[in-house]
Motif scaffolding. Sequence first.
Motif, PDB file in Angstrom:
ATOM      1  N   LEU A   1       0.827  -1.197   0.000  1.00 27.81           N
ATOM      2  CA  LEU A   1       0.000   0.000   0.000  1.00 27.81           C
ATOM      3  C   LEU A   1       0.867   1.255   0.000  1.00 27.81           C
ATOM      4  O   LEU A   1       0.603   2.215  -0.750  1.00 27.81           O
TER       5      LEU A   1
ATOM      6  N   GLN B   1       0.996   4.129  -2.973  1.00 25.95           N
ATOM      7  CA  GLN B   1       0.725   5.530  -2.675  1.00 25.95           C
ATOM      8  C   GLN B   1       1.906   6.421  -3.060  1.00 25.95           C
ATOM      9  O   GLN B   1       1.720   7.516  -3.603  1.00 25.95           O
TER      10      GLN B   1
ATOM     11  N   VAL C   1      -5.851  -5.212   0.485  1.00 24.34           N
ATOM     12  CA  VAL C   1      -5.642  -3.834   0.936  1.00 24.34           C
ATOM     13  C   VAL C   1      -5.136  -2.967  -0.208  1.00 24.34           C
ATOM     14  O   VAL C   1      -5.600  -1.846  -0.424  1.00 24.34           O
TER      15      VAL C   1
ATOM     16  N   LYS D   1      -7.934  -2.478  -2.787  1.00 21.11           N
ATOM     17  CA  LYS D   1      -8.950  -1.550  -2.303  1.00 21.11           C
ATOM     18  C   LYS D   1      -8.512  -0.110  -2.539  1.00 21.11           C
ATOM     19  O   LYS D   1      -9.331   0.764  -2.831  1.00 21.11           O
ATOM     20  N   ASP D   2      -7.219   0.140  -2.432  1.00 18.23           N
ATOM     21  CA  ASP D   2      -6.692   1.488  -2.641  1.00 18.23           C
ATOM     22  C   ASP D   2      -6.507   1.796  -4.121  1.00 18.23           C
ATOM     23  O   ASP D   2      -6.545   2.954  -4.518  1.00 18.23           O
ATOM     24  N   CYS D   3      -6.324   0.740  -4.919  1.00 16.96           N
ATOM     25  CA  CYS D   3      -6.052   0.940  -6.348  1.00 16.96           C
ATOM     26  C   CYS D   3      -6.887  -0.029  -7.169  1.00 16.96           C
ATOM     27  O   CYS D   3      -6.509  -1.184  -7.361  1.00 16.96           O
TER      28      CYS D   3
END
Length: 210
Positions: free
Chosen positions: A85, A89, A163, A166-168
């Motif tokens: 993650l 980011q 995880v 979910k962010d990407c």
Amino acid sequence: MINEVAENEKAIRILKTRGPLPLQEIAADLKITTEGARFQLLKLANEGLVQATTVAKGRGRPQQIWSLTAAGNARFPDRHQELSLKLLQSMREILGAEGFRTVLEANEKAGVRQYSQEMSDAADLESKVRALTDIRNREGYMAEYTKTPEGFLLVENHCPIYVAAKDCNGLCGSELAIFQAVLGAAVTVTRAEHILSGSRRCAYLIQPQE
């Protein structure tokens, strides 16, 4: 290994693989009596790993259905989730949207090359689906497939990159594109279930084109 659980917690793996189940089916899978299965489930419930809900079906007696809690699902951890993650980011911040999209496309191409090489001996569609399932299993997705009247259903009971995905959302899109590429233009791959959409698993319908 990521898919292993303790001997006295096999019910957790059963519920992860098959989803919510009544006591009788869990006992059958464990190859023990219903009383023995109930004892194990109550112990796991006390540890916060499973839970039971009562479901009414028609005029019959309400049935108790067992399922995993969030803590139970956590027994199948994401691989390097925190690091992945942070890297995603950082890349997005440094490279910007266009640069980040280029990285995803490069990763997708690398995935196609890798999967294609590992599936090179597969001649027919079922052999390809079986090989793809084996690859995904090695990567921790708890994958399995079944033959259906429409084609094949590839199921992934666990998402080890949840995880990060979910962010990407682009990661999930890349996976679908990789499946389509390695299975060939003669088939259509459709995502039928998606963990990020609230399903307990990801499932892909693989259909030969007429």
